[in-house]
Scaffold this active site. Structure first.
Site, PDB file in Angstrom:
ATOM      1  N   SER A  32       0.823  -1.217   0.000  1.00 50.42           N
ATOM      2  CA  SER A  32       0.000   0.000   0.000  1.00 50.42           C
ATOM      3  C   SER A  32       0.858   1.269   0.000  1.00 50.42           C
ATOM      4  CB  SER A  32      -0.963  -0.014   1.188  1.00 50.42           C
ATOM      5  OG  SER A  32      -0.265  -0.218   2.394  1.00 50.42           O
ATOM      6  N   ASP A  86      10.608   1.137  -1.433  1.00 49.05           N
ATOM      7  CA  ASP A  86       9.636   0.091  -1.098  1.00 49.05           C
ATOM      8  C   ASP A  86       9.295   0.169   0.385  1.00 49.05           C
ATOM      9  OD1 ASP A  86       7.951  -2.075  -1.308  1.00 49.05           O
ATOM     10  OD2 ASP A  86       9.495  -3.521  -1.872  1.00 49.05           O
ATOM     11  N   LYS A  99      10.446  -8.387   5.090  1.00 49.29           N
ATOM     12  CA  LYS A  99       9.536  -8.106   3.980  1.00 49.29           C
ATOM     13  C   LYS A  99       8.895  -9.417   3.530  1.00 49.29           C
ATOM     14  CE  LYS A  99      10.748  -5.284   0.707  1.00 49.29           C
ATOM     15  NZ  LYS A  99       9.406  -4.674   0.743  1.00 49.29           N
ATOM     16  N   GLU A 108      11.799  -8.331  -4.962  1.00 44.08           N
ATOM     17  CA  GLU A 108      12.100  -7.214  -4.049  1.00 44.08           C
ATOM     18  C   GLU A 108      13.562  -7.265  -3.603  1.00 44.08           C
ATOM     19  OE1 GLU A 108       7.730  -6.334  -2.079  1.00 44.08           O
ATOM     20  OE2 GLU A 108       9.156  -7.485  -0.928  1.00 44.08           O
TER      21      GLU A 108
END
Ligand code: 5RP
Length: 230
Positions: A32, A86, A99, A108
């Site tokens: 988000s 990120d 993460k 990522e």
């Protein structure tokens, strides 16, 4: 008087977009907070004439970026990127990250490693003393190896199981086609030791501990943004 609640994720994403300069190749995160960053980058391109090329950390971010008119290239085309922005699920005082709640940690981590600068954007709820405070460690495994990996990690004290899909009627499959083991470990094992242990377990594709990759973190809370740099 403006009584609108402050959206910390939006605020920090807009702040982070100020670090993007003309001509940069920018890594786009997933989640988000990263979504707000993608929107702000597209706005700067549209309204300020910013020229930028992007590379996405997931299919969902690629689709979003393209739909907003950003130029997205493939990881296979580059060995290095200028800046990667990120979010994270947990951030420790030394900027080790957890993460991967969103299934996309393989790309990522590749982007974090390839980036000259990796800036993490988050609200202050993500700050923790140690990795594993709120979540188990997401570990992407080759489907054929999940039992062997689970057993190896259990021998080191790990407890957990395969992640189910949202409907709980099947297993989660990462963007990379892996199964995901969510494993919790005793708090006495250091992040460095855990990182080493999981890295050295055959069958592991990638895992959610990001150690020594972060250049800086931007933390939003109480209407302010704090910058921390390595
Ligand atoms: C996905 C991630 C995300 O960056 C992390 O889950 C944070 O998400 P959000 O910005 O929605 O809180 O690591 O794999």
């Amino acid at each position: 008087m403006n009584d609108k609640p402050v959206n910390d994720k939006l605020a920090v994403a807009i702040h982070a977009a100020k670090y993007v300069e003309n001509g940069m190749l920018v890594g786009l995160g997933t989640g988000s907070t990263a979504n707000y960053f993608i929107e702000e980058l597209a706005r700067r391109q549209r309204e300020e004439g910013l020229t930028v090329t992007t590379i996405a950390s997931s299919n969902i971010s690629m689709i979003k970026a393209q739909s907003l008119g950003l130029n997205v290239i493939a990881l296979a085309q580059v060995a290095e990127i200028d800046l990667y922005i990120d979010g994270a699920d947990e951030i420790t005082p030394d900027m080790t990250l957890l993460k991967g709640r969103g299934y996309d940690l393989v790309l990522e981590k590749l982007l974090a490693k390839a980036a000259n600068q990796f800036i993490v954007v988050a609200d202050k709820s993500k700050l923790v003393d140690r990795i594993g405070t709120h979540y188990a460690i997401p570990i992407e495994v080759m489907p054929m190896a999940w039992k062997a990996v689970k057993r190896s990690l259990e021998k080191a004290g790990g407890v957990g199981d395969l992640r189910q899909n949202v409907a709980k009627d099947g297993l989660s499959i990462s963007s990379h086609g892996s199964l995901v083991l969510d494993m919790a470990f005793d708090k006495s094992i250091s992040e460095a030791a855990l990182n080493h242990l999981i890295n050295n377990t055959p069958g592991v594709v990638e895992h959610g501990i990001f150690l020594g990759l972060t250049s800086g973190v931007l933390i939003a809370g109480d209407g302010k943004i704090e910058e921390r740099w390595q």
